[in-house]
Design an enzyme around this catalytic site. Structure first.
Site, mmCIF file in Angstrom:
data_model
loop_
_atom_site.group_PDB
_atom_site.id
_atom_site.type_symbol
_atom_site.label_atom_id
_atom_site.label_comp_id
_atom_site.label_asym_id
_atom_site.label_seq_id
_atom_site.Cartn_x
_atom_site.Cartn_y
_atom_site.Cartn_z
ATOM 1 N N GLU A 90 0.605 -1.385 -0.023
ATOM 2 C CA GLU A 90 -0.345 0.576 -0.116
ATOM 3 C C GLU A 90 0.911 1.503 0.032
ATOM 4 O O GLU A 90 2.175 0.445 0.536
ATOM 5 C CB GLU A 90 -1.006 0.215 1.183
ATOM 6 N N ARG A 94 -0.611 8.730 9.721
ATOM 7 C CA ARG A 94 -0.480 7.397 9.815
ATOM 8 C C ARG A 94 0.123 6.576 8.273
ATOM 9 O O ARG A 94 -0.332 7.356 7.493
ATOM 10 C CB ARG A 94 -1.987 6.250 10.200
ATOM 11 N N HIS A 136 -11.530 9.482 8.345
ATOM 12 C CA HIS A 136 -11.273 8.645 8.166
ATOM 13 C C HIS A 136 -10.370 7.775 9.692
ATOM 14 O O HIS A 136 -11.175 7.254 10.311
ATOM 15 C CB HIS A 136 -10.024 8.395 7.165
ATOM 16 N N ARG A 175 -2.453 10.094 -1.168
ATOM 17 C CA ARG A 175 -4.112 10.702 -0.457
ATOM 18 C C ARG A 175 -4.335 12.283 0.486
ATOM 19 O O ARG A 175 -5.210 12.726 0.027
ATOM 20 C CB ARG A 175 -4.111 9.639 0.679
ATOM 21 N N HIS A 191 -9.529 10.724 4.001
ATOM 22 C CA HIS A 191 -9.449 9.724 2.818
ATOM 23 C C HIS A 191 -9.949 11.143 1.378
ATOM 24 O O HIS A 191 -11.079 11.088 1.415
ATOM 25 C CB HIS A 191 -10.627 8.294 3.174
HETATM 26 C C1 LIG Z 1 -13.493 2.091 6.713
HETATM 27 C C2 LIG Z 1 -12.567 2.140 7.347
HETATM 28 C C3 LIG Z 1 -11.151 1.348 6.228
HETATM 29 C C4 LIG Z 1 -9.751 0.714 7.443
HETATM 30 N N1 LIG Z 1 -9.297 0.314 7.094
HETATM 31 C C5 LIG Z 1 -7.919 -0.194 7.163
HETATM 32 C C6 LIG Z 1 -6.742 -0.949 6.928
HETATM 33 O O1 LIG Z 1 -7.603 -1.624 6.162
HETATM 34 N N2 LIG Z 1 -6.302 -0.887 8.350
HETATM 35 C C7 LIG Z 1 -5.940 -0.760 9.160
HETATM 36 O O2 LIG Z 1 -5.135 -0.811 9.701
HETATM 37 N N3 LIG Z 1 -6.961 0.186 9.713
HETATM 38 C C8 LIG Z 1 -8.064 1.041 9.147
HETATM 39 N N4 LIG Z 1 -8.374 0.939 9.048
HETATM 40 C C9 LIG Z 1 -8.619 1.616 10.977
HETATM 41 C C10 LIG Z 1 -9.211 0.665 12.005
HETATM 42 O O3 LIG Z 1 -10.117 -0.485 11.245
HETATM 43 C C11 LIG Z 1 -9.192 1.339 13.066
HETATM 44 O O4 LIG Z 1 -8.605 2.203 13.549
HETATM 45 C C12 LIG Z 1 -9.713 0.400 13.943
HETATM 46 O O5 LIG Z 1 -9.943 -0.948 13.870
HETATM 47 C C13 LIG Z 1 -9.167 1.067 15.073
HETATM 48 O O6 LIG Z 1 -9.938 -0.320 16.201
HETATM 49 P P1 LIG Z 1 -9.791 0.004 18.146
HETATM 50 O O7 LIG Z 1 -10.730 -1.252 18.291
HETATM 51 O O8 LIG Z 1 -9.025 0.608 18.719
HETATM 52 O O9 LIG Z 1 -11.918 1.234 18.097
HETATM 53 P P2 LIG Z 1 -13.016 0.258 17.138
HETATM 54 O O10 LIG Z 1 -12.992 -0.997 16.505
HETATM 55 O O11 LIG Z 1 -13.653 1.614 15.971
HETATM 56 O O12 LIG Z 1 -13.914 0.019 18.124
HETATM 57 C C14 LIG Z 1 -14.348 0.482 19.461
HETATM 58 C C15 LIG Z 1 -15.305 0.546 20.437
HETATM 59 O O13 LIG Z 1 -15.751 0.857 21.314
HETATM 60 C C16 LIG Z 1 -17.007 1.221 21.260
HETATM 61 N N5 LIG Z 1 -17.652 2.212 22.254
HETATM 62 C C17 LIG Z 1 -17.123 4.043 21.974
HETATM 63 N N6 LIG Z 1 -17.957 4.272 23.229
HETATM 64 C C18 LIG Z 1 -18.313 3.392 23.755
HETATM 65 C C19 LIG Z 1 -18.760 4.329 24.641
HETATM 66 N N7 LIG Z 1 -18.657 5.871 25.452
HETATM 67 N N8 LIG Z 1 -19.347 3.277 25.198
HETATM 68 C C20 LIG Z 1 -19.350 2.251 25.580
HETATM 69 N N9 LIG Z 1 -18.935 0.993 24.335
HETATM 70 C C21 LIG Z 1 -17.753 2.407 23.048
HETATM 71 C C22 LIG Z 1 -17.652 0.952 20.275
HETATM 72 O O14 LIG Z 1 -18.871 1.062 20.507
HETATM 73 C C23 LIG Z 1 -16.834 -0.128 19.869
HETATM 74 O O15 LIG Z 1 -16.726 -1.440 20.128
HETATM 75 C C24 LIG Z 1 -9.919 1.363 8.681
HETATM 76 C C25 LIG Z 1 -11.124 2.405 8.995
HETATM 77 C C26 LIG Z 1 -12.361 2.624 9.180
HETATM 78 C C27 LIG Z 1 -12.895 3.680 9.216
#
Ligand SMILES: Cc1cc2nc3c(=O)[nH]c(=O)nc-3n(C[C@H](O)[C@H](O)[C@H](O)COP(=O)(O)OP(=O)(O)OC[C@H]3O[C@@H](n4cnc5c(N)ncnc54)[C@H](O)[C@@H]3O)c2cc1C
Length: 557
Positions: free
Chosen positions: A127, A393, A358, A297, A248
């Site tokens: 990428e 990032r 994003h 990007r 994005h």
């Molecule tokens: C469309 C898209 C494509 C992407 N593609 C990539 C990729 O190819 N590779 C890559 O490395 N990254 C990618 N990313 C970024 C990556 O997906 C995220 O940074 C990563 O998944 C975040 O993981 P996390 O566990 O920190 O949070 P999340 O997976 O967002 O989980 C957060 C959790 O916290 C919970 N939550 C939030 N607030 C509260 C609250 N007040 N009380 C209780 N629960 C709460 C939510 O419900 C959720 O369960 C992408 C993101 C998007 C949106």
């Protein structure tokens, strides 16, 4: 330090207890829960909606790790440092890239199925910004969905992990020493755990994901409202790098009043030769960058936004009509179906697109063990700022960061537990009551905050645009205060709590972005177009003042 501010909410009507309470069920939260169990600690995962409702399941491209022949952590480190534009914490990056490959192998051992070649080896793709093929993917472009599936399956089978869905966490609780002792939350359930309650724990881990919903156009799901950053600020923790939001360039534009998560039109569509054009059909990227539509990007997002401003338009177009029906159907079936579901046929019409928020590079500041500046409060995943991303990032480093630093938090908790340093905590109820209640804006404020942020603190920023956003945000806060004074406050409920979190995070983001008078990484200032290492090769640390307003202070150089 104890919690100085809290969201206006009823007093807890029920209590529960565990060893480690984890907020959020994405890659970061579920990895913490699974790993603290190995140390014999009980875990409780509380999550706002259902378990897989976060950014994790939407991740498409994959997860970066030096797994391929000839690749090394050192090369991954170099690529990450370049993307971070002088603001990465090199030790944090070194941790990420050296521990990353084994963390991915452990994820595979947990049950995640990655795409493999005929020889059985994991397929790796490349990428933007990576000099090697090091992106492991699953289900083609469904990496996050597979990671989420595997982790959810694993936590569901562990009786030592309690899962509470539809639970919105409100604020941190501390003991008399200011150590995290649990949290307050609102459960949309039935029976004993309904409404506002409290969970007591030996340690609290924030894994609440990103804050894309502070902007009107975002690729992030509806749950990404920055709650963890807002909670941490109210609890007295330091947050940092909030101004570095990655946009994005080509999410689908679905109308002027669209709110919420927008579908992504993958970079691969441009890679296959689709053109970015304005309403007159002019290819405006040609001449702007030698790679035209395939420029990095940030450059593409900036050029699209400039053209939109020049033409007073709210979107541009991605034209792939020359691909023909057969190529659309075979190469991009998902994108074709998504566009058609929105009434656009890319075979016969250009696709409307506009840049959208994003990824949040900043967040709650942590040390290499995931500890925040509040004892007993940890953070990992997108809500955290470990120092890995700096000012921008590198693609596919975020899932890896969630994995690696979640494991480190679990290891730290295990070590403290073994050393007898993780005792049960007693909540300081008087301190919790003494924290100042934050007035809640009405639920309609969400859309107004998003509009102000997209207009004033989006892809292109200036002192004037951000002053406009800051003034609008201050007005919303003032109105919330005056409604309390007039005894007609907004009801405490999910929508108004989220609006209060969005308001705080947006205000903090604008304050930091206005202060950083330079262009660096994904922070583009129209009025300060150059990178200024002499003054700004340092972080802005944001905390909450006694007034409840966020204050950003440049770190010592
Ligand atoms: C469309 C898209 C494509 C992407 N593609 C990539 C990729 O190819 N590779 C890559 O490395 N990254 C990618 N990313 C970024 C990556 O997906 C995220 O940074 C990563 O998944 C975040 O993981 P996390 O566990 O920190 O949070 P999340 O997976 O967002 O989980 C957060 C959790 O916290 C919970 N939550 C939030 N607030 C509260 C609250 N007040 N009380 C209780 N629960 C709460 C939510 O419900 C959720 O369960 C992408 C993101 C998007 C949106």
């Amino acid at each position: 330090m104890s919690v100085t501010h809290r969201l206006t909410a009823p007093a807890p009507g029920w209590t529960a207890a565990t060893d480690v309470v984890v907020v959020g069920s994405g890659v970061a939260g579920l990895t913490v829960a699974l790993n603290v169990r190995k140390a014999g600690l009980r875990a409780m995962v509380v999550t706002k909606a259902v378990l897989d409702e976060g950014s994790t399941r939407w991740a498409q491209g994959g997860i970066a790790a030096a797994l391929g022949e000839g690749d090394t952590p050192e090369q991954h480190l170099d690529d990450t440092l370049v993307a971070g534009a002088g603001l990465c914490d090199e030790e944090a990056v070194r941790t990420l890239v050296t521990e990353g490959p084994d963390a991915v192998r452990r994820l595979i051992a947990t049950g995640a199925l990655f795409d493999r070649g005929e020889d059985g080896e994991i397929l790796l793709t490349r990428e933007g910004g990576h000099h090697r093929r090091r992106i492991a993917h699953a289900g083609g472009d469904a990496t996050g969905a597979e990671i989420s599936r595997a982790l959810v399956a694993a936590v569901r089978t562990d009786p030592g992990i309690e899962l509470i869905e539809h639970a919105l966490v409100l604020d941190l609780l501390t003991d008399t020493e200011g150590h995290a002792a649990g949290l307050t939350l609102h459960v949309m359930g039935e029976g004993q755990r309904d409404g506002v309650g409290a969970v007591r724990a030996r340690a609290v881990v924030l894994a609440t994901g990103g804050m894309g919903q502070v902007f009107s156009a975002t690729t992030n799901p509806a749950v990404s409202t920055g709650d963890g950053v807002a909670l941490a600020l109210r609890a007295g923790a330091a947050v940092t790098d909030l101004e570095f939001v990655q946009f994005h360039p080509t999410p689908l534009w679905v109308g002027p009043d669209a709110e919420g998560q927008l579908p992504l039109i993958s970079e691969a569509v441009r890679g296959e030769g689709a053109h970015l054009v304005d309403a007159d059909g002019v290819r405006f990227m040609v001449g702007q960058h030698e790679l035209a539509e395939l420029a990095p990007r940030d450059i593409v997002a900036k050029a699209i936004t400039r053209r939109m401003q020049e033409q007073g338009a709210d979107h541009m177009f991605l034209d792939g009509r020359h691909f023909g029906a057969e190529m659309w159907e075979h190469r991009f079936p998902t994108i074709l179906a998504t566009c058609r579901a929105h009434g656009i046929d890319p075979v016969t019409a250009p696709i409307p697109i506009a840049p959208a928020a994003h990824y949040a590079s900043g967040g709650v500041r942590t040390d290499p063990r995931g500890r925040t500046s509040v004892p007993g409060l940890y953070a990992c995943g997108e809500v955290a700022c470990t120092g890995v991303h700096g000012a921008n990032r590198l693609a596919s480093n975020s899932l890896l960061e969630g994995l690696v630093f979640a494991e480190r938090i679990a290891a730290d908790l295990a070590g403290r537990h073994a050393a007898g340093e993780l005792p049960e905590r007693t909540v300081d109820v008087a301190a919790a009551r003494a924290a100042r209640p934050v007035p809640l804006p009405p639920s309609e404020a969400r859309a107004e905050i998003q509009r102000l942020m997209s207009r004033g603190a989006g892809v292109l920023r200036s002192a004037a645009s951000m002053a406009g956003a800051a003034a609008g945000l201050a007005l919303i806060a003032e109105q919330a205060h005056s409604h309390v004074a007039e005894e007609k406050p907004a009801d405490p409920r999910v929508e108004t709590w989220e609006a209060a979190n969005l308001l705080l995070v947006a205000t903090a983001l604008v304050a930091a972005a206005a202060q950083r008078e330079e262009t660096r990484g994904c922070h583009w200032r129209e009025d300060f177009p150059e990178r200024d290492d002499a003054h700004w090769r340092r972080h802005l640390i944001t905390t909450l003042a006694a007034s409840g307003d966020p204050v950003s202070t440049p770190e010592e150089q």
